[in-house]
Design an enzyme around this catalytic site. Structure first.
Site, PDB file in Angstrom:
ATOM      1  N   HIS A 120      34.830  31.350  35.351  1.00 18.54           N
ATOM      2  CA  HIS A 120      36.064  30.407  35.537  1.00 18.54           C
ATOM      3  C   HIS A 120      35.349  29.672  37.181  1.00 18.54           C
ATOM      4  O   HIS A 120      35.151  30.120  38.194  1.00 18.54           O
ATOM      5  CB  HIS A 120      37.265  31.127  36.350  1.00 18.54           C
ATOM      6  CG  HIS A 120      38.086  31.694  35.160  1.00 18.54           C
ATOM      7  ND1 HIS A 120      39.146  32.084  35.147  1.00 18.54           N
ATOM      8  CD2 HIS A 120      38.032  31.814  33.829  1.00 18.54           C
ATOM      9  CE1 HIS A 120      39.698  32.382  34.180  1.00 18.54           C
ATOM     10  NE2 HIS A 120      38.695  32.234  33.103  1.00 18.54           N
ATOM     11  N   PRO A 136      47.397  42.112  45.690  1.00 18.56           N
ATOM     12  CA  PRO A 136      46.648  41.542  44.633  1.00 18.56           C
ATOM     13  C   PRO A 136      46.211  40.065  44.566  1.00 18.56           C
ATOM     14  O   PRO A 136      45.644  39.508  43.780  1.00 18.56           O
ATOM     15  CB  PRO A 136      47.257  42.143  43.298  1.00 18.56           C
ATOM     16  CG  PRO A 136      48.548  42.348  43.675  1.00 18.56           C
ATOM     17  CD  PRO A 136      48.766  42.682  45.173  1.00 18.56           C
ATOM     18  N   TYR A 138      37.696  33.101  47.734  1.00 15.24           N
ATOM     19  CA  TYR A 138      38.084  33.300  46.385  1.00 15.24           C
ATOM     20  C   TYR A 138      36.758  33.978  45.598  1.00 15.24           C
ATOM     21  O   TYR A 138      36.853  35.287  44.933  1.00 15.24           O
ATOM     22  CB  TYR A 138      38.713  32.509  45.665  1.00 15.24           C
ATOM     23  CG  TYR A 138      39.588  33.001  44.433  1.00 15.24           C
ATOM     24  CD1 TYR A 138      41.004  33.409  44.598  1.00 15.24           C
ATOM     25  CD2 TYR A 138      39.112  32.933  43.271  1.00 15.24           C
ATOM     26  CE1 TYR A 138      41.667  34.051  43.669  1.00 15.24           C
ATOM     27  CE2 TYR A 138      39.795  33.697  42.158  1.00 15.24           C
ATOM     28  CZ  TYR A 138      41.325  34.143  42.398  1.00 15.24           C
ATOM     29  OH  TYR A 138      41.949  34.440  41.191  1.00 15.24           O
ATOM     30  N   LYS A 162      41.179  40.872  45.521  1.00 22.66           N
ATOM     31  CA  LYS A 162      39.880  41.267  46.490  1.00 22.66           C
ATOM     32  C   LYS A 162      39.607  42.701  46.144  1.00 22.66           C
ATOM     33  O   LYS A 162      38.624  43.265  46.419  1.00 22.66           O
ATOM     34  CB  LYS A 162      40.116  41.001  47.914  1.00 22.66           C
ATOM     35  CG  LYS A 162      39.974  39.407  48.265  1.00 22.66           C
ATOM     36  CD  LYS A 162      38.551  38.978  48.456  1.00 22.66           C
ATOM     37  CE  LYS A 162      38.331  37.808  48.457  1.00 22.66           C
ATOM     38  NZ  LYS A 162      37.992  37.485  46.973  1.00 22.66           N
ATOM     39  N   TYR A 222      48.013  29.869  39.896  1.00 25.07           N
ATOM     40  CA  TYR A 222      48.829  30.453  41.036  1.00 25.07           C
ATOM     41  C   TYR A 222      49.852  29.533  41.463  1.00 25.07           C
ATOM     42  O   TYR A 222      49.707  28.370  41.676  1.00 25.07           O
ATOM     43  CB  TYR A 222      48.063  30.825  42.281  1.00 25.07           C
ATOM     44  CG  TYR A 222      47.005  31.828  42.122  1.00 25.07           C
ATOM     45  CD1 TYR A 222      45.767  31.596  41.514  1.00 25.07           C
ATOM     46  CD2 TYR A 222      47.359  32.973  42.925  1.00 25.07           C
ATOM     47  CE1 TYR A 222      44.770  32.776  41.383  1.00 25.07           C
ATOM     48  CE2 TYR A 222      46.464  34.292  42.619  1.00 25.07           C
ATOM     49  CZ  TYR A 222      45.344  34.099  42.220  1.00 25.07           C
ATOM     50  OH  TYR A 222      44.382  34.926  42.031  1.00 25.07           O
TER      51      TYR A 222
HETATM   52  C1  FAD Z   1      47.988  45.463  39.043  1.00 23.43           C
HETATM   53  C2  FAD Z   1      46.720  45.232  39.770  1.00 23.43           C
HETATM   54  C3  FAD Z   1      45.872  44.307  39.733  1.00 23.43           C
HETATM   55  C4  FAD Z   1      44.727  44.174  40.424  1.00 23.43           C
HETATM   56  N1  FAD Z   1      44.094  42.933  40.414  1.00 23.43           N
HETATM   57  C5  FAD Z   1      42.956  42.960  41.304  1.00 23.43           C
HETATM   58  C6  FAD Z   1      42.189  41.683  40.962  1.00 23.43           C
HETATM   59  O1  FAD Z   1      42.471  40.701  40.179  1.00 23.43           O
HETATM   60  N2  FAD Z   1      40.957  41.700  41.611  1.00 23.43           N
HETATM   61  C7  FAD Z   1      40.642  42.730  42.421  1.00 23.43           C
HETATM   62  O2  FAD Z   1      39.303  42.743  42.915  1.00 23.43           O
HETATM   63  N3  FAD Z   1      41.079  43.929  42.625  1.00 23.43           N
HETATM   64  C8  FAD Z   1      42.535  43.933  41.677  1.00 23.43           C
HETATM   65  N4  FAD Z   1      43.240  45.134  41.950  1.00 23.43           N
HETATM   66  C9  FAD Z   1      42.799  46.250  42.900  1.00 23.43           C
HETATM   67  C10 FAD Z   1      41.769  47.276  42.038  1.00 23.43           C
HETATM   68  O3  FAD Z   1      42.448  47.696  40.827  1.00 23.43           O
HETATM   69  C11 FAD Z   1      41.619  48.225  43.124  1.00 23.43           C
HETATM   70  O4  FAD Z   1      40.883  48.096  44.321  1.00 23.43           O
HETATM   71  C12 FAD Z   1      40.267  49.178  42.494  1.00 23.43           C
HETATM   72  O5  FAD Z   1      40.776  49.935  41.587  1.00 23.43           O
HETATM   73  C13 FAD Z   1      39.645  49.777  43.579  1.00 23.43           C
HETATM   74  O6  FAD Z   1      38.704  50.831  42.949  1.00 23.43           O
HETATM   75  P1  FAD Z   1      38.159  52.321  43.438  1.00 23.43           P
HETATM   76  O7  FAD Z   1      37.438  52.730  42.689  1.00 23.43           O
HETATM   77  O8  FAD Z   1      38.218  52.310  44.990  1.00 23.43           O
HETATM   78  O9  FAD Z   1      39.734  53.108  43.264  1.00 23.43           O
HETATM   79  P2  FAD Z   1      40.359  53.604  41.880  1.00 23.43           P
HETATM   80  O10 FAD Z   1      40.280  52.688  40.862  1.00 23.43           O
HETATM   81  O11 FAD Z   1      41.956  53.879  42.189  1.00 23.43           O
HETATM   82  O12 FAD Z   1      39.752  54.756  41.494  1.00 23.43           O
HETATM   83  C14 FAD Z   1      40.065  56.025  42.196  1.00 23.43           C
HETATM   84  C15 FAD Z   1      39.836  57.239  41.137  1.00 23.43           C
HETATM   85  O13 FAD Z   1      40.030  58.402  41.978  1.00 23.43           O
HETATM   86  C16 FAD Z   1      40.904  59.435  41.330  1.00 23.43           C
HETATM   87  N5  FAD Z   1      41.279  60.241  42.182  1.00 23.43           N
HETATM   88  C17 FAD Z   1      42.438  60.066  42.942  1.00 23.43           C
HETATM   89  N6  FAD Z   1      42.858  61.143  43.492  1.00 23.43           N
HETATM   90  C18 FAD Z   1      41.894  62.209  43.155  1.00 23.43           C
HETATM   91  C19 FAD Z   1      41.669  63.666  43.438  1.00 23.43           C
HETATM   92  N7  FAD Z   1      42.619  64.269  44.356  1.00 23.43           N
HETATM   93  N8  FAD Z   1      40.525  64.200  42.882  1.00 23.43           N
HETATM   94  C20 FAD Z   1      39.811  63.648  42.032  1.00 23.43           C
HETATM   95  N9  FAD Z   1      39.921  62.332  41.668  1.00 23.43           N
HETATM   96  C21 FAD Z   1      40.935  61.546  42.283  1.00 23.43           C
HETATM   97  C22 FAD Z   1      41.672  58.473  40.378  1.00 23.43           C
HETATM   98  O14 FAD Z   1      41.991  59.041  39.087  1.00 23.43           O
HETATM   99  C23 FAD Z   1      40.745  57.176  40.208  1.00 23.43           C
HETATM  100  O15 FAD Z   1      40.252  57.218  38.764  1.00 23.43           O
HETATM  101  C24 FAD Z   1      44.408  45.200  41.204  1.00 23.43           C
HETATM  102  C25 FAD Z   1      45.159  46.484  41.415  1.00 23.43           C
HETATM  103  C26 FAD Z   1      46.202  46.509  40.539  1.00 23.43           C
HETATM  104  C27 FAD Z   1      47.324  47.781  40.749  1.00 23.43           C
END
Ligand code: FAD
Length: 394
Positions: free
Chosen positions: A78, A296, A388, A300, A204
């Site tokens: 995009h 969101p 962005y 980011k 948006y």
């Molecule tokens: C609806 C929505 C839309 C979004 N849109 C965007 C977007 O457009 N662009 C963007 O960049 N970001 C977006 N985000 C944010 C993005 O999804 C998160 O920032 C991203 O998932 C972060 O990755 P992470 O690996 O840090 O955490 P997570 O993906 O949350 O992974 C953490 C993992 O740890 C595991 N876990 C938790 N506790 C424990 C425990 N005690 N023991 C073992 N495992 C555990 C969980 O099961 C999970 O799999 C969005 C989020 C949501 C909810």
């Protein structure tokens, strides 16, 4: 309960989402062993819809590290977004302003690619576990958990990384941490709908009824959001009620037509800005949502998680392989300098586009004035485009 198995590794990673898996992948490339534990199953993670937009350097990281080439073939580049207000869409042309693009490539696909890459490379990944406990973070970390059959296992490691998402248990182990919060008086109502795309890029929208975002997934599935009350119950929303909201917020004089269809999934997503500092305590390091969350609006969260672990893999390699004891000390400062820029960007996009209850006529007109300034100013549009598409990884 007696311990069924003991493993020794260099880095134990709690959380096998994008941050945990990408870190494990980058460490593997550097010749450093890791074990990943996650309390969800692979299937649960693969079917939970979350982020959709990857910054330019997130795509490069996936491709250059050998984790994904599908992002370039199955993802959609995009070159801009539309800002829609006053019933008219205005395109912000990222390519023209910065020479950069973003890629629409769902987080579920990022997870599939990373999981496949780690499995291909013989990674030790343990999904579907329970009762994670982390001890000894100051000198000799141990991660203990229960497997699906009820047996207890322990993993002793040189370092432990908390990549366990926004409800992190690891972050509570950082003593004397400072936590920065901001709550918002609204949430997003997110839907997955069966319909053709309404537009080639994200829209948006700021409307009198509140914010809406039109995003895409495939030729037949679309992702859309609209601003709602945080206590809204998704079960109370019929398809017709959802489409009334979306159609009225997207209405306008420029001929834009929102394509609708059956609503397949509905969720309410809370909004929060959060940062915890420091991101290191002894032999424990935090990455991704475990250390910070953003609303969101600026897309980011996933990108910050990937940017964190790029820095983290580098400092762990320096600490473990090159014996550079100071390397881990630099992590918090390096990671947080990007995090705070992203916090500001997400906050700014949010406040520019959402309606706050109790806003005065002055507040409404000022918000429109800000949007007008943005679309008519090269400097303003360029700031949005830079933020962005993402500040370069260093
Ligand atoms: C609806 C929505 C839309 C979004 N849109 C965007 C977007 O457009 N662009 C963007 O960049 N970001 C977006 N985000 C944010 C993005 O999804 C998160 O920032 C991203 O998932 C972060 O990755 P992470 O690996 O840090 O955490 P997570 O993906 O949350 O992974 C953490 C993992 O740890 C595991 N876990 C938790 N506790 C424990 C425990 N005690 N023991 C073992 N495992 C555990 C969980 O099961 C999970 O799999 C969005 C989020 C949501 C909810």
């Amino acid at each position: 309960m007696s311990v069924h198995s003991s493993t020794r590794t260099q880095v134990a990673i709690v959380g096998g989402g994008p941050a945990g898996l990408m870190l494990s992948h980058l460490l593997h490339i550097a010749g450093i062993e890791s074990v990943v534990v996650d309390n969800r199953t692979v299937e649960q993670i693969e079917t939970t819809h979350r982020a959709g937009i990857l910054e330019r350097d997130s795509v490069r990281l996936l491709v250059d590290s050998g984790a994904s080439d599908r992002v370039l073939t199955d993802g959609h580049e995009h070159g801009g977004i539309s800002l829609r207000f006053g019933g008219v869409s205005h395109r912000i042309d990222f390519q023209k302003l910065t020479g950069a693009s973003v890629w629409l490539y769902p987080q579920t696909e990022v997870f599939v690619d990373l999981h496949r890459a780690r499995t291909r490379d013989g990674g030790d990944l343990r999904y579907g576990i329970l009762d994670t406990e982390v001890t000894g973070v100051l000198d000799s970390p141990v991660v203990t958990y229960t497997d699906a059959a009820g047996a207890r296992h322990e993993i002793a490691a040189d370092l432990v990384v908390g990549a366990d998402g926004s409800r992190s248990v690891c972050r509570d182990l950082v003593e004397n941490a400072r936590q920065y919060y901001r709550e918002y008086p609204f949430a997003w109502f997110g839907v997955m709908v069966q319909a053709p795309p309404s537009a080639p890029e994200l829209i948006y929208t700021r409307a009198a009824q509140g914010f809406a975002l039109i995003s895409q997934r495939t030729d037949t599935l679309q992702r859309m959001y609209f601003q709602c009350d945080p206590n809204e119950d998704p079960a109370q929303w019929s398809d017709d009620r959802i489409w009334d909201q979306l159609h009225s917020r997207l209405a306008g004089s420029d001929g834009f037509r929102l394509q609708d269809g059956p609503v397949l999934e509905r969720t309410v997503l809370p909004f929060r800005s959060f940062v915890q500092s420091p991101m290191r305590h002894g032999r424990l390091l935090l990455a991704g949502d475990a250390a910070h969350t953003v609303p969101p609006t600026g897309a980011k969260g996933l990108n910050l998680a990937l940017a964190d672990v790029r820095v983290l893999a580098e400092v762990i390699e320096r600490a473990i392989d090159k014996g550079d004891g100071d390397a881990l000390d630099s992590y918090t400062e390096r990671a947080l300098s990007r995090v705070w820029k992203a916090q500001h960007f997400s906050y700014w996009m949010t406040t520019m586009l959402h309606r706050v209850s109790g806003a005065t006529d002055f507040d409404e007109q000022r918000q429109l004035g800000e949007l007008q300034t943005l679309i008519s100013s090269n400097a303003g549009s360029t700031y949005l485009a830079e933020g962005y598409t993402g500040w370069p990884h260093h």
